[in-house]
Scaffold this active site. Sequence first.
Site, PDB file in Angstrom:
ATOM      1  CE1 TYR A 148      -4.287  -1.390  -0.115  1.00 33.33           C
ATOM      2  CE2 TYR A 148      -3.155  -3.134   1.081  1.00 33.33           C
ATOM      3  CZ  TYR A 148      -4.240  -2.690   0.341  1.00 33.33           C
ATOM      4  OH  TYR A 148      -5.267  -3.549   0.041  1.00 33.33           O
ATOM      5  CB  VAL A 181      -8.015   3.985  -2.168  1.00 30.70           C
ATOM      6  CG1 VAL A 181      -9.193   3.177  -1.655  1.00 30.70           C
ATOM      7  CG2 VAL A 181      -7.108   3.097  -3.032  1.00 30.70           C
ATOM      8  CG  ASP A 182      -7.098   7.477  -7.363  1.00 28.81           C
ATOM      9  OD1 ASP A 182      -7.944   8.321  -6.992  1.00 28.81           O
ATOM     10  OD2 ASP A 182      -7.189   6.856  -8.450  1.00 28.81           O
ATOM     11  CG  HIS A 227     -14.238   0.799  -1.867  1.00 33.91           C
ATOM     12  ND1 HIS A 227     -14.172   0.175  -3.093  1.00 33.91           N
ATOM     13  CD2 HIS A 227     -15.443   0.437  -1.350  1.00 33.91           C
ATOM     14  CE1 HIS A 227     -15.294  -0.519  -3.305  1.00 33.91           C
ATOM     15  NE2 HIS A 227     -16.079  -0.361  -2.267  1.00 33.91           N
ATOM     16  CB  CYS A 248      -3.385   1.766  15.176  1.00 30.47           C
ATOM     17  SG  CYS A 248      -4.689   1.837  16.387  1.00 30.47           S
ATOM     18  CB  CYS A 287      -3.068   1.477  21.484  1.00 30.83           C
ATOM     19  SG  CYS A 287      -3.328   1.205  19.731  1.00 30.83           S
ATOM     20  N   GLY A 310     -16.279   4.064 -15.257  1.00 35.55           N
ATOM     21  CA  GLY A 310     -15.109   3.203 -15.059  1.00 35.55           C
ATOM     22  C   GLY A 310     -15.204   2.222 -13.910  1.00 35.55           C
ATOM     23  N   PRO A 340     -15.557   1.757 -21.630  1.00 32.72           N
ATOM     24  CG  PRO A 340     -13.229   1.781 -21.877  1.00 32.72           C
ATOM     25  CD  PRO A 340     -14.322   1.961 -20.864  1.00 32.72           C
ATOM     26  CB  SER A 341     -15.844  -3.184 -21.194  1.00 32.77           C
ATOM     27  OG  SER A 341     -14.521  -3.101 -21.662  1.00 32.77           O
TER      28      SER A 341
END
Length: 267
Positions: free
Chosen positions: A74, A110-111, A126, A134, A168, A205, A232-233
């Site tokens: 990540y 998540v970008d 997301h 944590c 913690c 997308g 596109p699909s």
Amino acid sequence: MPSDTPDPGAIAAAVRILQDARKLAVLTGAGMSQESGVPTFRDELTGLWATFNPTELATESAFRRNPARVFSWYVTRLSRVRDVTPHEGYLSLVTMERHFDRVVVITQNVDGLHTRSGSRHVLEIHGSLERFRCLDAGHPYDRDVLELADGEEMDDGEMFEPPLCTECGSPVRPGVVWFGEMLPESEVELAWQAAADADAMLVVGTSAEVFPAADLPRITAASGAKVIEINPSVTPISSYADVCCRGTAARALTAISVELEHQLSLG
Ligand code: OAD
């Protein structure tokens, strides 16, 4: 072969819907960022899940088994997305905002590219690569994880042990939703509300294979509002969308924004 450039008839039909809409919801998936150089998940050749096994990287048990591998994967993704630039489709979405009373962007990505490009109301259902916390108590990690790489470019396969929470002592994990986890409650509530209230939804997308996000366009359609797909699909959404623009996000959103501007200038 899927087409990059959408048919002008589909663009015109999308614009007719948008001209009459006051409240717009936008649902985006990984295809939204593909032209900025961020890989999708399910593309057969270049998708992340074609190369990596999600059960080894995107579950809590994977993190507990191998925290350094998961954490580093990540951190590497974060390092890559920090270097990319939102493409013109992102900017077109921002330009379009002025024609509506409200635009809510609901993203599975998540970008952070919607926020970086200037969209005002973004719901990251997301999670985000920028927010680490944590594992045990969810205390936010308030340092930049890329400091762990000491400013060096991250190499594939480079490993970092996750830092420990200063409150913690539990290991720090990415602030993204993993398989088997609940979506963040407040974002979900706002996203479902936005989908139900919208006069139109743009779905850009996404393969619509991951639930509950994939339910959102159905909620909009069930309320009698219009659904426009940009992809596109063919996807499961194509069967009930009012308009399908078979093209890429950058091309289709730019074409829609230009045409919308043109139509509105004609009065
Ligand atoms: P997918 O990788 O499943 O689907 C990407 C979609 O984008 C496909 O339908 C492609 O046809 C389309 N696409 C590819 N290039 C495009 C382009 N340039 N313009 C427009 N569309 C394009 O990604 P998601 O649907 O976002 O979850 O996946 C949903 C979730 O599955 C992700 O959020 C992630 C993943 O597991 C988590 O990490 C929780």
